[in-house]
Design a protein around this motif. Structure first.
Motif, PDB file in Angstrom:
ATOM      1  N   ALA A   6       0.806  -1.222   0.000  1.00  0.00           N
ATOM      2  CA  ALA A   6       0.000   0.000   0.000  1.00  0.00           C
ATOM      3  C   ALA A   6       0.842   1.276   0.000  1.00  0.00           C
ATOM      4  CB  ALA A   6      -0.951  -0.006   1.190  1.00  0.00           C
ATOM      5  N   GLN A   7       1.959   1.295   0.696  1.00  0.00           N
ATOM      6  CA  GLN A   7       2.741   2.517   0.824  1.00  0.00           C
ATOM      7  C   GLN A   7       3.807   2.662  -0.257  1.00  0.00           C
ATOM      8  OE1 GLN A   7       2.901  -0.101   2.795  1.00  0.00           O
ATOM      9  NE2 GLN A   7       5.022  -0.681   2.958  1.00  0.00           N
ATOM     10  N   LEU A   8       3.985   1.679  -1.118  1.00  0.00           N
ATOM     11  CA  LEU A   8       5.040   1.719  -2.126  1.00  0.00           C
ATOM     12  C   LEU A   8       4.577   2.435  -3.393  1.00  0.00           C
ATOM     13  CD1 LEU A   8       6.358  -1.946  -1.875  1.00  0.00           C
ATOM     14  CD2 LEU A   8       7.352   0.096  -0.862  1.00  0.00           C
ATOM     15  N   PRO A   9       5.511   3.051  -4.130  1.00  0.00           N
ATOM     16  CA  PRO A   9       5.155   3.634  -5.430  1.00  0.00           C
ATOM     17  C   PRO A   9       4.885   2.533  -6.460  1.00  0.00           C
ATOM     18  CG  PRO A   9       7.459   4.085  -4.886  1.00  0.00           C
ATOM     19  CD  PRO A   9       6.870   3.359  -3.732  1.00  0.00           C
ATOM     20  N   LEU A  10       4.301   2.914  -7.572  1.00  0.00           N
ATOM     21  CA  LEU A  10       3.854   1.968  -8.583  1.00  0.00           C
ATOM     22  C   LEU A  10       4.977   1.050  -9.075  1.00  0.00           C
ATOM     23  CD1 LEU A  10       1.663   0.899 -10.492  1.00  0.00           C
ATOM     24  CD2 LEU A  10       2.334   2.686 -12.092  1.00  0.00           C
ATOM     25  N   GLN A  11       6.130   1.601  -9.409  1.00  0.00           N
ATOM     26  CA  GLN A  11       7.227   0.788  -9.944  1.00  0.00           C
ATOM     27  C   GLN A  11       7.657  -0.296  -8.958  1.00  0.00           C
ATOM     28  OE1 GLN A  11       8.469   0.722 -12.961  1.00  0.00           O
ATOM     29  NE2 GLN A  11       7.155   2.391 -13.663  1.00  0.00           N
ATOM     30  N   GLN A  12       7.738   0.050  -7.691  1.00  0.00           N
ATOM     31  CA  GLN A  12       8.143  -0.934  -6.689  1.00  0.00           C
ATOM     32  C   GLN A  12       7.050  -1.975  -6.473  1.00  0.00           C
ATOM     33  OE1 GLN A  12       9.263   1.269  -3.216  1.00  0.00           O
ATOM     34  NE2 GLN A  12      11.326   1.708  -3.992  1.00  0.00           N
ATOM     35  N   ARG A  13       5.788  -1.556  -6.532  1.00  0.00           N
ATOM     36  CA  ARG A  13       4.687  -2.517  -6.406  1.00  0.00           C
ATOM     37  C   ARG A  13       4.736  -3.521  -7.544  1.00  0.00           C
ATOM     38  NH1 ARG A  13       1.003   2.041  -5.388  1.00  0.00           N
ATOM     39  NH2 ARG A  13       0.212   1.674  -7.482  1.00  0.00           N
ATOM     40  N   LEU A  14       4.942  -3.032  -8.760  1.00  0.00           N
ATOM     41  CA  LEU A  14       5.008  -3.948  -9.906  1.00  0.00           C
ATOM     42  C   LEU A  14       6.198  -4.889  -9.800  1.00  0.00           C
ATOM     43  CD1 LEU A  14       4.055  -1.544 -12.835  1.00  0.00           C
ATOM     44  CD2 LEU A  14       2.634  -3.272 -11.728  1.00  0.00           C
ATOM     45  N   HIS A  15       7.320  -4.373  -9.322  1.00  0.00           N
ATOM     46  CA  HIS A  15       8.505  -5.217  -9.147  1.00  0.00           C
ATOM     47  C   HIS A  15       8.244  -6.314  -8.117  1.00  0.00           C
ATOM     48  CE1 HIS A  15      12.702  -6.357  -9.112  1.00  0.00           C
ATOM     49  NE2 HIS A  15      12.715  -6.206  -7.785  1.00  0.00           N
ATOM     50  N   LYS A  16       7.636  -5.951  -6.990  1.00  0.00           N
ATOM     51  CA  LYS A  16       7.319  -6.937  -5.943  1.00  0.00           C
ATOM     52  C   LYS A  16       6.312  -7.963  -6.465  1.00  0.00           C
ATOM     53  CE  LYS A  16       9.370  -5.260  -2.181  1.00  0.00           C
ATOM     54  NZ  LYS A  16      10.310  -5.965  -1.368  1.00  0.00           N
ATOM     55  N   LEU A  17       5.336  -7.521  -7.266  1.00  0.00           N
ATOM     56  CA  LEU A  17       4.361  -8.460  -7.831  1.00  0.00           C
ATOM     57  C   LEU A  17       5.019  -9.426  -8.803  1.00  0.00           C
ATOM     58  CD1 LEU A  17       1.253  -6.191  -8.323  1.00  0.00           C
ATOM     59  CD2 LEU A  17       1.396  -8.239  -6.911  1.00  0.00           C
ATOM     60  N   ARG A  18       5.962  -8.923  -9.608  1.00  0.00           N
ATOM     61  CA  ARG A  18       6.682  -9.814 -10.528  1.00  0.00           C
ATOM     62  C   ARG A  18       7.491 -10.852  -9.755  1.00  0.00           C
ATOM     63  NH1 ARG A  18       9.644  -5.905 -13.036  1.00  0.00           N
ATOM     64  NH2 ARG A  18       7.996  -4.425 -13.399  1.00  0.00           N
ATOM     65  N   GLU A  19       8.151 -10.421  -8.695  1.00  0.00           N
ATOM     66  CA  GLU A  19       8.919 -11.362  -7.863  1.00  0.00           C
ATOM     67  C   GLU A  19       7.996 -12.402  -7.227  1.00  0.00           C
ATOM     68  OE1 GLU A  19      11.001  -9.060  -4.965  1.00  0.00           O
ATOM     69  OE2 GLU A  19      12.592  -8.486  -6.346  1.00  0.00           O
ATOM     70  N   ALA A  20       6.862 -11.943  -6.725  1.00  0.00           N
ATOM     71  CA  ALA A  20       5.922 -12.858  -6.070  1.00  0.00           C
ATOM     72  C   ALA A  20       5.325 -13.831  -7.080  1.00  0.00           C
ATOM     73  CB  ALA A  20       4.822 -12.074  -5.370  1.00  0.00           C
ATOM     74  N   SER A  21       5.045 -13.373  -8.290  1.00  0.00           N
ATOM     75  CA  SER A  21       4.457 -14.278  -9.288  1.00  0.00           C
ATOM     76  C   SER A  21       5.464 -15.336  -9.737  1.00  0.00           C
ATOM     77  CB  SER A  21       3.902 -13.504 -10.479  1.00  0.00           C
ATOM     78  OG  SER A  21       4.932 -12.859 -11.179  1.00  0.00           O
ATOM     79  N   SER A  22       6.742 -15.029  -9.647  1.00  0.00           N
ATOM     80  CA  SER A  22       7.744 -16.044  -9.988  1.00  0.00           C
ATOM     81  C   SER A  22       7.848 -17.115  -8.900  1.00  0.00           C
ATOM     82  CB  SER A  22       9.111 -15.401 -10.227  1.00  0.00           C
ATOM     83  OG  SER A  22       9.640 -14.905  -9.024  1.00  0.00           O
ATOM     84  N   LYS A  23       7.339 -16.823  -7.693  1.00  0.00           N
ATOM     85  CA  LYS A  23       7.372 -17.779  -6.586  1.00  0.00           C
ATOM     86  C   LYS A  23       6.113 -18.639  -6.509  1.00  0.00           C
ATOM     87  CE  LYS A  23      10.212 -14.760  -3.744  1.00  0.00           C
ATOM     88  NZ  LYS A  23      10.249 -13.952  -2.513  1.00  0.00           N
ATOM     89  N   LEU A  24       5.166 -18.426  -7.406  1.00  0.00           N
ATOM     90  CA  LEU A  24       3.933 -19.218  -7.380  1.00  0.00           C
ATOM     91  C   LEU A  24       4.252 -20.691  -7.588  1.00  0.00           C
ATOM     92  CD1 LEU A  24       1.495 -17.021  -9.498  1.00  0.00           C
ATOM     93  CD2 LEU A  24       1.458 -17.356  -7.031  1.00  0.00           C
ATOM     94  N   THR A  25       3.507 -21.555  -6.910  1.00  0.00           N
ATOM     95  CA  THR A  25       3.704 -22.998  -7.060  1.00  0.00           C
ATOM     96  C   THR A  25       3.085 -23.474  -8.371  1.00  0.00           C
ATOM     97  OG1 THR A  25       1.657 -23.509  -5.914  1.00  0.00           O
ATOM     98  CG2 THR A  25       3.645 -23.306  -4.553  1.00  0.00           C
TER      99      THR A  25
END
Length: 97
Positions: A14-33
């Protein structure tokens, strides 16, 4: 699993800017089972298959193009909340470490 319609609604982002949110989402999607990725791919298939069937009907009824457009517009409305909901647990884990 909660569904989030925007990355701003995910508490860990919630507190992160858009670029960092997208980066974190990309990292999290790579960790999906495997089963989670399979679920996302099945939803993609279920959403993208009807437009192709409707395109085949264009020779019979030109109004099918309207339905194709509506179904394709529904693609991000169905897929993004599911993807955000699946990725949220990996974002939370990454934030606590």
């Amino acid at each position: 699993m909660k569904l989030y319609f925007s990355s701003r609604h995910i508490p860990a982002l919630a507190q992160l800017p858009l670029q960092q949110r997208l980066h974190k989402l990309r990292e999290a999607s790579s960790k999906l089972t495997g089963p989670e990725k399979m679920l996302l791919n099945l939803v993609k298939l279920l959403v993208l298959l009807p437009p192709f069937v409707l395109i085949l009907r264009l020779s019979d009824d030109w109004t099918a193009i309207i339905w194709v457009a509506l179904v394709l517009l529904a693609y991000p409305l169905l897929l993004r909340p599911l993807q955000y909901g699946l990725c949220e647990k990996y974002i939370s884990l990454d934030r606590n470490q």
